[in-house]
Design a protein around this motif. Structure first.
Motif, mmCIF file in Angstrom:
data_model
loop_
_atom_site.group_PDB
_atom_site.id
_atom_site.type_symbol
_atom_site.label_atom_id
_atom_site.label_comp_id
_atom_site.label_asym_id
_atom_site.label_seq_id
_atom_site.Cartn_x
_atom_site.Cartn_y
_atom_site.Cartn_z
ATOM 1 N N TRP A 83 65.455 38.093 52.586
ATOM 2 C CA TRP A 83 65.222 39.519 52.752
ATOM 3 C C TRP A 83 66.521 40.323 52.777
ATOM 4 C CZ3 TRP A 83 66.998 42.719 56.566
ATOM 5 C CH2 TRP A 83 67.442 42.146 57.771
ATOM 6 N N VAL A 126 59.394 43.861 52.037
ATOM 7 C CA VAL A 126 58.560 43.607 53.209
ATOM 8 C C VAL A 126 57.954 42.208 53.150
ATOM 9 C CG1 VAL A 126 56.451 44.317 54.400
ATOM 10 C CG2 VAL A 126 58.103 46.044 53.641
ATOM 11 N N THR A 127 57.560 41.757 51.981
ATOM 12 C CA THR A 127 57.024 40.402 51.832
ATOM 13 C C THR A 127 58.049 39.369 52.264
ATOM 14 O OG1 THR A 127 55.532 41.024 50.023
ATOM 15 C CG2 THR A 127 56.133 38.698 50.190
ATOM 16 N N ARG A 130 58.439 39.394 56.103
ATOM 17 C CA ARG A 130 57.320 38.749 56.795
ATOM 18 C C ARG A 130 57.366 37.233 56.608
ATOM 19 N NH1 ARG A 130 51.691 41.037 55.697
ATOM 20 N NH2 ARG A 130 51.325 40.412 57.865
ATOM 21 N N GLU A 131 57.729 36.781 55.399
ATOM 22 C CA GLU A 131 57.816 35.344 55.148
ATOM 23 C C GLU A 131 58.944 34.698 55.951
ATOM 24 O OE1 GLU A 131 58.124 34.964 50.926
ATOM 25 O OE2 GLU A 131 55.952 35.172 50.604
ATOM 26 N N PRO A 135 59.070 40.280 62.864
ATOM 27 C CA PRO A 135 57.876 40.968 63.373
ATOM 28 C C PRO A 135 57.433 42.077 62.427
ATOM 29 C CG PRO A 135 59.543 40.718 65.089
ATOM 30 C CD PRO A 135 60.207 40.336 63.803
ATOM 31 N N ASP A 136 56.135 42.293 62.368
ATOM 32 C CA ASP A 136 55.610 43.320 61.471
ATOM 33 C C ASP A 136 56.161 44.711 61.793
ATOM 34 O OD1 ASP A 136 54.209 41.640 59.847
ATOM 35 O OD2 ASP A 136 52.217 42.161 60.614
ATOM 36 N N ALA A 139 59.452 44.931 60.152
ATOM 37 C CA ALA A 139 59.255 45.055 58.706
ATOM 38 C C ALA A 139 58.741 46.440 58.330
ATOM 39 C CB ALA A 139 58.291 43.981 58.221
#
Length: 212
Positions: A83, A126-127, A130-131, A135-136, A139
């Motif tokens: 990321w 964002v993917t 999350r991967e 934490p959401d 993200a």
């Protein structure tokens, strides 16, 4: 150039119209941009443009999407799933695009970017976050934090052209001793090195937030 009345006979399409609009704004600025002038540039009747793009607001969106597509082409060559690497490459691509189109860039700052090309860039970032187990909420906040930095930084710096650091600000050492002390560290204002330092700070903050 003789004016044609029908967009189809003139070989018009959304991409051609958007490309001509970008070229016009690059040359003349947003202040002089309008549908009639664009139609003159293309040699068509203004209604021919409206046949493909419904109104000036939609035309501005198409213009924005056109320059963002340049970023997407470069991003497609990157296969990283990290990321931070995705965020860094996205930021650098955005910067390069802003310097190529400094007169178009304010549109990206002042208009919501909801085109597929814009949302796809966010989806990829964002993917990856999350991967990686972030934490959401982190993200969810990260794109806003990243692009708030990019838009503010680049809006302030694209006026002088790429890779042209501004002069070091002069501060009265008696009135502003702290600012005078750090002024030499501002010698690369507007440079790629400064951009990378600030980007490191932004990404470091997101990383630290995720680790709490």
């Amino acid at each position: 150039m003789a004016r044609r009345n029908q967009g189809t006979s003139a070989g018009l399409g959304r991409e051609r119209i958007a490309a001509a609009a970008v070229a016009m704004v690059d040359r003349d600025g947003l202040e002089r941009f309008g549908v009639r002038r664009l139609a003159q540039e293309l040699g068509v009747d203004p209604m021919s443009i409206y046949h493909h793009i419904k109104g000036k607001a939609a035309l501005l969106d198409a213009l924005s999407e056109s320059v963002l597509t340049e970023m997407a082409v470069a991003a497609d060559e990157d296969t990283s799933s990290d990321w931070e690497e995705i965020a860094r490459r996205t930021a650098h691509g955005y910067r390069e695009m802003a310097y190529r189109h400094p007169r178009v860039f304010p549109l990206l700052v002042t208009r919501a970017q909801t085109s597929p090309v814009a949302v796809s860039a966010l989806e990829r970032l964002v993917t990856a976050m999350r991967e990686a187990g972030l934490p959401d909420l982190t993200a969810a906040d990260a794109p806003m934090v990243l692009f708030s930095f990019l838009n503010g930084h680049l809006l302030a710096r694209t006026g002088d052209g790429p890779e042209e650091p501004s002069a070091v600000p002069a501060f009265d050492s008696t009135a502003y001793p702290a600012m005078a002390a750090i002024a030499p560290l501002m010698a690369d204002f507007g440079s790629l090195a400064e951009f990378d330092r600030m980007l490191d700070t932004v990404l470091g903050g997101i990383r630290d937030r995720a680790g709490r």
